[in-house]
Structure formats: structure tokens, C-alpha cells
Design an enzyme around this catalytic site. Structure first.
Site: not given
Length: 475
Positions: A171, A203-205, A207-208, A246
Site C-alpha cells: 500500500k 488510506d491508512g484507516p 486499507v492499512g 521506521e
């Protein structure tokens, strides 16, 4: 890439997203849409994971020679499409085109070349007495990458994952998807088998989070903010998957009294301003002897005066815009906080540079007489903003350097033995002595809230491997 691209790379082919939710990718120099992408869902992640899971038994048992050939083809593909990648990176996140060609594309080639070199000689199994100790691919990997070094961050995850025999779902940042698509095309053309590499935008919320919590993903490799890293770790905890992160940084640059001050200060200012300050390992806190603060201010002011932002498409430009309106607004508020808290404004300040009303351009800014408890000394600004902090002696310099929730990188300038002594006392994952450049074979990662695990080099290889002991194997 077309102006409207709603497809993801799943199981070796481009397929339509499960939903038609779109996002405009904004060119930060023009504030206009560069392209539009589909935003993925948990359903898209499920398809990608199934493809990666199905491909793992075959890919994980391929020979060293087969993987070396694949890596060679990917390296050749990046070189062949280097200008296309550079243009994409420049337009999607604002890097000056000259910087995109050399540094941004160069790091992508560097990581694949380093992975190839390590793979050629890597010992995946050895006898320890009568026990065979094996290093085996960990399985299906979820890779989440940021926008600030798009090809670099994708490559330093994808290259060792491929080399070790893992399969993966990538992603990329939704703000820098164009270069990731080009690399995906290169990977496809290199003959990577279907399902080994998969790409889902989003987006992170959404797919992440779906990736992090997925029970069929064995490992998450995340690069981004410390805040987002916490969410990845929490979502991954229930399935006890490995998480390598990281994260942020607020790296100290200690200039010792026996340093070459004109060279060290100039290098520190330009290092902070590089990539428009959008590097997690940027030297954003310059620590100088209190008795030489006035001298440092004059050197820094002169360097900053020549750091003029401009059109990233111009070959002569060295500083482009920051990536988005959100980032621009945050940087402006932090510059104002520095002024409000009493730091000395040496150069730059709030507002846009003269003549650059369109685009997310920030004035390269230098503050002096900064205290380490000020907001600008504590928070990762992620823009071209330097804080100069006075110290009294070596012990004070080390104390200030280590007085941070971060510990990603560090810099020391001075007589070599003196610099070495100071470097050993700094609580950070990496140190650059006297302007030493980045080493692709060195481990990249930090202490404290700058993350865990390491990327790059042999240490980056090990993040994608699991250890097995077969006792009695030797007779």
C-alpha cells in the site's frame, strides 16, 4: 498513468477496485490534480492476501539463481524508466526534478542492487553442531510506505522481500501512487510470478488497518509517522505478527568546537533543507557551542539566503514545495510557535516565498537561540525549518541530543576521534560523522519512538526471515 485509474495489481493483473471511491492526487507545485486513483477496501485487501498466500509455497522455494535473475531485470527496468519515474516523483510530491533523477530514483536502484548483492552470498542454512539452523521467508508481508521518498521506501521493502522468498501486498501512500504504479509495471515485466507482488491503493484507516489486522499476513513493514505506527502495531497485536517500523525523527547535528564551522554549518543547513525538509532523518536540531552562536547565525543566514524555492520542473531548482495543503498549514503553525515561544528568527518565517503564490511553498526557515523544550525543538516539523540550540560542553551536547522521544539519526562534526567519542554516546540508530554520506549496506532504523527493526543491508534481509532449528540433522 491515465488521468483516471481505478485499478489495482492483484494476482499478476490489473483489476478494477471493488468500489468506485476516488481520490485526486494533487501536484503540490500547481495545486491541481495530477491523476485520480481508486481507494481500496478490506475486500481488495482480502483478494490481494489470497493471491499472496496462494503464491507463497512456490515462490518461497525458488532458487537463488531465479531470484537473482528477477532482481537483475527489475534493476534494468528502473534504469530504463528512470526519467519517467523521476518525472512522476517530482509531480506527485514536489521534489525538484534534478533531485528526483539523482537521489530519489538513485535510491531505488541502490536498494535493489544491494538486495541482489546480499542474496548472491547469503547463507540461508548452516550446521551448528548437529543442528541445522535455517533462515526461511517469513510468509506474506504487508508493506505500507510514505510519500516523501516514494521509490526509496517501496524499494527498501520490496527488494529484500522478493530476495528472501516472501510474497507481499504493497500500500503506497495515496499521495504518491504514480511512481509505485510504474515500479509495479517494471516488476510485472521482470517476470515476477502472479500473486508474489500485489498493489492496493488506499488510506491508512481503511486499507492499512485491514492489512495490519489480517490473520493471513505474517509481517507488517511500516514507514511513516509515529502516530500511525502506533495504530499499525495495535492492529497487528491480536495476530502476533512481526511489525517492523521506521517512524519519526528529530535528529541532532552536534557541531563540536574543533569542527570546520563554515563547512559544518553550511552542510547542516542544506541537509535540513534537502527534500524540502521532508526526510525523517533530517538534521533538524543543530547543536553548537554557546560561545559561537553569533558566528553560526551569520553562516546560517548566508546559506539560507541562497536557498530559494522554485518550480520543481526547473533543472536549476533545489527546493520545491511541501507535499500538501495539510502539511503546509502544519508547518506554518509550527513556525509561528517558534516565533511565539521566543526563538530568534534568522531566516524565513511564515507565509509563502515571494513570487510563489500558487503551490505549497514554504520559506526555508532558520531559528537560533532555541531551547530544547520549545515546540520547534521537540516536534517533527517535516519541512525546511532548522532549530539552532546552544550547548555548554560535550556532556551538555550529548544530554540535549538524547533529550528527545525520537532516536532515528544523528550527525557529528569535529576532529575525527573526538566525533567518534560523541557518536558512541548518542542514543540513536544512525550517526553520520563529518558529512559522511548514506550507505545502502548499513542498517537504517532508530531507537525509542523512531521505531523498531531495521531496513537496508543484511539487517533488512533478516526482517523478512524466520529462524528454524532442525535438531539431529547432522547425524
Amino acid at each position: 498513468m491515465s488521468d483516471l485509474d481505478l485499478s489495482f495489481y492483484l494476482n499478476g493483473q490489473w483489476v478494477d477496485a471493488s468500489e468506485r471511491k476516488q481520490l485526486a492526487v494533487i501536484n503540490p507545485a500547481t495545486e491541481s490534480p495530477l491523476t485520480h486513483i481508486a481507494m481500496g477496501t478490506a475486500d481488495d485487501v482480502n483478494l490481494a492476501v489470497k493471491a499472496a498466500r496462494d503464491a507463497f509455497p512456490s515462490w518461497s522455494t525458488t532458487s537463488r539463481e531465479e531470484r537473482l535473475q528477477i532482481l537483475d531485470k527489475i534493476i534494468a527496468g528502473i534504469k530504463a524508466r528512470g526519467e519517467e519515474l523521476a518525472q512522476a516523483i517530482s509531480q506527485e510530491m514536489g521534489a525538484p526534478i534534478s533531485f528526483a533523477r539523482t537521489a530519489q530514483v538513485g535510491t531505488g536502484i541502490g536498494h535493489f542492487a544491494t538486495a541482489r548483492q546480499i542474496l548472491a552470498d547469503f547463507e540461508f542454512a548452516h550446521l551448528r553442531g548437529k543442528t541445522l539452523v535455517c533462515q526461511e521467508p517469513i510468509g506474506v508481508c504487508g508493506l505500507i510506505t510514505p510519500w516523501n521518498w516514494p521509490l526509496n521506501q517501496v524499494s527498501c521493502k520490496v527488494a529484500p522481500a522478493l530476495a528472501t522468498g516472501c510474497t507481499m501486498i504493497l500500500k503506497p501512500s495515496e499521495m504518491s501512487p504514480v511512481s509505485a504504479r510504474i515500479l509495479t509495471e517494471i516488476i510485472h515485466d521482470a517476470g515476477v510470478p502472479a500473486g508474489v507482488f500485489n498493489l492496493v491503493n488506499g488510506d491508512g484507516p481503511t486499507v492499512g488497518a485491514a492489512m495490519s489486522s489480517h490473520p493471513e499476513i505474517d509481517m507488517m513493514s511500516f514507514t511513516g509517522s509515529t502516530r500511525a505506527g502506533r495504530e499499525v502495531a495495535k492492529a497487528s497485536a491480536d495476530t502476533i505478527k512481526r511489525v517492523s517500523q521506521e517512524l519519526g525523527g528529530k535528529s541532532a547535528n552536534i557541531i563540536l568546537d574543533d569542527a570546520d564551522f563554515p563547512a559544518a554549518v553550511k552542510g547542516g543547513v542544506l541537509g535540513c533543507f534537502g527534500n524540502c525538509g521532508q526526510s525523517c532523518n533530517a538534521p533538524t536540531r543543530m547543536l553548537v557551542p554557546a560561545s559561537r552562536m553569533d558566528e553560526v547565525i551569520e553562516i546560517a543566514r548566508a546559506v539560507a539566503a541562497k536557498a530559494i524555492p522554485g518550480n520543481p520542473a526547473d533543472d536549476a531548482t533545489r527546493i520545491g514545495p511541501v507535499v500538501s495543503q495539510t502539511q503546509y498549514d502544519r508547518i506554518q503553525s509550527l513556525i509561528q510557535a517558534g516565533i511565539d515561544e521566543g526563538a530568534t528568527l534568522v531566516a524565513g518565517g511564515t507565509g509563502k516565498p515571494d513570487g510563489l503564490d500558487t503551490g505549497y511553498f514554504v520559506k526555508p526557515t532558520v531559528f537560533a537561540n532555541v531551547r530544547n523544550d520549545m515546540t520547534i525543538a521537540k516536534e517533527e516539523i517535516f519541512g525546511p525549518v532548522l532549530s539552532i540550540i546552544a550547548y555548554q560542553d560535550d556532556d551538555d551536547a550529548v544530554r540535549i541530543a538524547n533529550d528527545s522521544e525520537y532516536g532515528l539519526s544523528g550527525y557529528v562534526s569535529g576532529e575525527q576521534d573526538h566525533a567518534r567519542q560523541i557518536a558512541r554516546r548518542m542514543r540513536t540508530g544512525m550517526i553520520h560523522l563529518n558529512g559522511a554520506s548514506t550507505d545502502f549496506s548499513a542498517p537504517f532504523g532508530g531507537f525509542k519512538q523512531s521505531g523498531n527493526g531495521r531496513e537496508w543491508g543484511v539487517e533488512g534481509f533478516h526482517e523478512f526471515l524466520e529462524t528454524k532449528a532442525i535438531m539431529g540433522y547432522g547425524g
